[in-house]
Write an enzyme that holds these catalytic residues in place. Structure first.
Site, PDB file in Angstrom:
ATOM      1  N   CYS A  48      93.874  36.538  55.871  1.00 26.36           N
ATOM      2  CA  CYS A  48      95.252  36.191  56.438  1.00 26.36           C
ATOM      3  C   CYS A  48      95.342  36.746  57.730  1.00 26.36           C
ATOM      4  O   CYS A  48      94.965  37.997  58.024  1.00 26.36           O
ATOM      5  CB  CYS A  48      96.464  36.661  55.557  1.00 26.36           C
ATOM      6  SG  CYS A  48      96.312  35.772  53.887  1.00 26.36           S
ATOM      7  N   LYS A  71      87.160  36.039  57.577  1.00 30.93           N
ATOM      8  CA  LYS A  71      86.422  36.975  58.352  1.00 30.93           C
ATOM      9  C   LYS A  71      86.654  38.538  57.801  1.00 30.93           C
ATOM     10  O   LYS A  71      85.573  39.233  57.808  1.00 30.93           O
ATOM     11  CB  LYS A  71      86.740  36.868  59.779  1.00 30.93           C
ATOM     12  CG  LYS A  71      85.926  38.064  60.995  1.00 30.93           C
ATOM     13  CD  LYS A  71      84.763  37.476  60.914  1.00 30.93           C
ATOM     14  CE  LYS A  71      83.702  38.320  61.973  1.00 30.93           C
ATOM     15  NZ  LYS A  71      82.339  38.052  61.661  1.00 30.93           N
TER      16      LYS A  71
HETATM   17  O1  M6R Z   1      83.918  43.746  58.215  1.00 26.79           O
HETATM   18  P1  M6R Z   1      82.667  43.947  57.560  1.00 26.79           P
HETATM   19  O2  M6R Z   1      81.449  44.333  58.337  1.00 26.79           O
HETATM   20  O3  M6R Z   1      83.266  45.053  56.659  1.00 26.79           O
HETATM   21  O4  M6R Z   1      82.569  42.654  56.637  1.00 26.79           O
HETATM   22  C1  M6R Z   1      81.584  42.919  55.562  1.00 26.79           C
HETATM   23  C2  M6R Z   1      81.194  41.582  54.976  1.00 26.79           C
HETATM   24  O5  M6R Z   1      82.416  40.888  54.500  1.00 26.79           O
HETATM   25  C3  M6R Z   1      80.770  40.614  56.310  1.00 26.79           C
HETATM   26  O6  M6R Z   1      79.524  41.137  56.803  1.00 26.79           O
HETATM   27  C4  M6R Z   1      80.324  39.201  55.567  1.00 26.79           C
HETATM   28  O7  M6R Z   1      79.328  39.450  54.634  1.00 26.79           O
HETATM   29  C5  M6R Z   1      79.872  38.184  56.606  1.00 26.79           C
HETATM   30  N1  M6R Z   1      80.684  36.870  56.477  1.00 26.79           N
HETATM   31  C6  M6R Z   1      78.520  37.876  56.808  1.00 26.79           C
HETATM   32  O8  M6R Z   1      78.232  37.043  57.620  1.00 26.79           O
END
Ligand code: M6R
Length: 650
Positions: A2, A645
């Site tokens: 969100c 994201k």
């Molecule tokens: O913001 P973060 O690095 O903590 O996010 C971790 C994962 O949610 C993130 O890397 C996710 O796996 C991506 N969509 C992969 O491309």
């Protein structure tokens, strides 16, 4: 998950009454703002939502305060549906507004479940990011008081609660900024994770927010102020921002920003400058943000490496403000992260253990605190997160600190929660990453984790200065080598497009190539929605080889033939084994490794580089492959289905 935006401004020369009933914590007030208030709320909010859409794209909505009260528009689906709705049903100019782009948790992605939700007979509008864990109990209470609900969301319950509290305060004779008082009291009743933003028709020029465990930053303008889930929500208008703490209420007017805790006690935020501009968050001529971000990678690594040595050639990590004696006494490193960030941690483990001789574990944040892990004052936790808001990682960080561990965050987002709650932070300088599939953050995270490893090796005397300098020199060459990979990507791009009918793609790697294989598979899963799996090549004959049948595409990340010839030979054997069973092999190999050509249907070469640094190159073709395959299928690579994201719920 969100995206949230809030805006208040005033017309030039317009004087609005200041806040009453809240402590005068106006440290961010801009009293010289007589010329301010240039923007309309709807324009600001829609621009913010456009930039924040990557945080959730199931539905979107806005509410603005007009002379005739609150007016709202909301629509299921992507932001473009809301844009069409606004064209069909325009809203009048306003100087107070809120907007929301949703990743559905409670209730499906419908018009009705979209935010804002109204309360107090339509006089109050509220948006929310997070999950209200006690919403069922609150809903029962509010239903018993005669409230009705038209959505399936926990957010409407929060709106109802805020409305009831507001009305109670008003009826009891409360004066001044009653909305803020009501928000304080409502937040005291809520459990879970939330950022709430509310406006009320009684209070033009005021947006009030409450925050617990969900992101929120303030943007400071000139005769106008902003709220956003992150700075992209207002980057077109200001680069002055304020980071907030947990359990805080913030109220913005055109000239004031007032921060309190949930009980009305004055609280503080920290002002910071956003060091990238709006252009950095644009596609820059590429078809997608993902493509642009793949091409940003030489810079992402280069910027992350910048300014890390002093004149004597020592590695310096100024931000790492943890007592050196503590770092020297560390006897275990635990890397906590999710998704791509966890794969960056797995790559880093090989280097950190090799350079520092400190046992290093990599654990998915969401598994960590539920298994009674052994963590104490001698444990250094490295929390890797692009967004700095991943709830699973945040909770794991809190748990680790409770056990006495020191936590270093590796993070790409200024003003986010994980660095704020860690003992130290090493920022990656990848610039804003908008595409849901992480690319440049991954390479920047590996780079930052390597810097940390080298720094610990220097501090603890595991490596001499010249040895560290050699690795730093090798690292410095990486941006140009990534550029070479990008410049020669046509072949892998074509291959990705040609494989768009594949039902499944397997990835094999060994040593540092193993997490690279898993990252390649993750990219394909999230973008192309096909089965993809990354395996350690040595594990094949323990089960996965049963998956191989005629025509099965298998991407192989080949170890260096020159630097790791025994590993190379083993992976070549693995390739032969799967080819004998019908696999179509796509091999990513080091330049000059012509030996693999005999065993591969397709070979893609990357420049030779020391083994530990190879992931910074071998990952790139896999990203391009996934992008091309998903694009050929006609999918939206920036906003893949079901994802967001920033995963701010557990
Ligand atoms: O913001 P973060 O690095 O903590 O996010 C971790 C994962 O949610 C993130 O890397 C996710 O796996 C991506 N969509 C992969 O491309």
């Amino acid at each position: 998950m969100c995206g949230i935006v809030g805006y208040v401004g005033r017309e030039r020369g317009q004087v609005l009454s200041t806040l009453e009933n809240v402590p005068p914590a106006v440290e961010f007030a801009d009293s010289s703002a007589d010329e301010g208030g240039r923007h309309g709320a709807l324009d600001v909010v829609m621009e913010g939502l456009r930039r924040l859409e990557y945080r959730g794209y199931d539905s979107a909505g806005v509410a603005v305060l007009t002379p005739s009260g609150i007016e709202s528009r909301k629509k299921a689906g992507k932001l473009t549906n809301l844009v069409q709705e606004l064209a069909a049903e325009p809203l009048p100019r306003s100087l107070t507004g809120i907007g929301h782009t949703r990743w559905a948790t409670h209730g499906g992605p419908t018009d009705q479940n979209a935010h804002p939700h109204l309360a107090d007979q339509g006089r109050l509008a509220l948006i929310h990011n997070g999950i209200i864990e006690n919403y069922a109990e609150l809903k029962a209470e509010l239903l018993a008081e005669g409230l009705t609900f038209i959505s399936d969301t926990d957010t409407e319950v929060a709106a109802g609660l805020l409305g009831v509290i507001y009305r109670g305060l008003k009826d009891g004779g409360a004066k001044g900024d009653v909305l803020t008082l009501a928000m304080q009291q409502a937040c005291q009743r809520l459990e879970g994770a939330f950022t709430l933003l509310a406006i009320h028709e009684d209070q033009p020029g005021v947006v009030t927010a409450g925050r617990r465990n969900s992101p929120l930053v303030v943007g400071l303008g000139d005769g106008e102020n902003f709220l956003g889930s992150d700075v992209s929500g207002f980057i077109d208008f200001t680069r002055r921002a304020v980071e907030l703490g947990q359990d805080q209420i913030v109220t913005i007017t055109p000239d004031d920003v007032v921060i309190t805790d949930f009980f009305g006690n004055p609280a503080e935020g920290t002002e910071f400058h956003v060091n990238w501009d709006a252009a950095a968050a644009e596609k820059g001529g590429y078809d997608s943000f993902m493509e642009k971000e793949i091409h940003d990678q030489p810079d992402a690594v280069g910027q992350t490496l910048l300014g890390r040595s002093d004149i004597k050639g020592n590695l310096v990590l100024d931000e790492l403000r943890i007592d050196e004696s503590i770092l020297r006494s560390v006897d275990k490193i635990v890397v906590l992260a999710c998704g791509t960030s966890a794969y960056a941690g797995q790559v880093a483990k090989y280097a950190i253990e090799h350079w520092c001789r400190i046992p290093t574990e990599v654990e998915l944040s969401h598994e960590f605190r539920y298994r009674d892990p052994i963590v104490n004052e001698k444990t250094l936790v490295v929390a890797i997160s692009q967004s700095g808001e991943t709830m699973d990682t945040l909770m794991a960080v809190r748990y680790a600190r409770e056990q006495g561990a020191k936590v270093v965050a590796i993070c790409n987002t200024n003003g986010s929660t994980i660095p704020r709650e860690s003992d130290a932070v090493l920022y990656t300088h990848a610039g804003p990453e908008i595409a849901v599939a992480s690319t440049k953050a991954f390479l920047a995270q590996i780079t930052a984790a390597y810097l940390l490893g080298l720094y610990l090796a220097q501090l603890r005397g595991n490596k001499f200065r010249d040895e560290i300098a050699t690795v730093m020199e090798d690292l410095t060459e990486i941006p140009a080598k990534i550029q070479t990979v990008l410049d020669n990507a046509d072949k892998i791009k074509q291959l990705g497009a040609d494989m768009s009918e594949a039902k499944s793609v397997l990835f094999l790697g060994r040593h540092v190539g193993f997490p690279v294989a898993m990252e390649g598979a993750l990219k394909l899963k999230e973008l192309a929605y096909i089965h993809a799996e990354g395996f350690a090549a040595g594990e094949l004959k323990h089960g996965p080889i049963a998956l191989i049948e005629e025509g099965q595409p298998v991407v192989v990340v080949m170890p260096s033939s020159s630097a790791r010839n025994s590993l190379h030979a083993k992976v070549v054997s693995n390739v032969q084994e799967i080819r004998a069973r019908g696999a179509v092999t796509i091999v990513i190999a080091e330049e000059g490794d012509t030996s693999v050509e005999a065993y591969s249907e397709h070979v893609f070469y990357v420049p030779a580089t020391p083994t530990l640094l190879a992931p910074l190159l071998t990952t790139v073709p896999l990203q391009i492959f996934a992008l091309a395959l998903a694009s050929a299928k006609g999918y939206d690579v920036d906003q893949p289905r079901n994802l967001a994201k920033s995963v701010t719920v557990e």
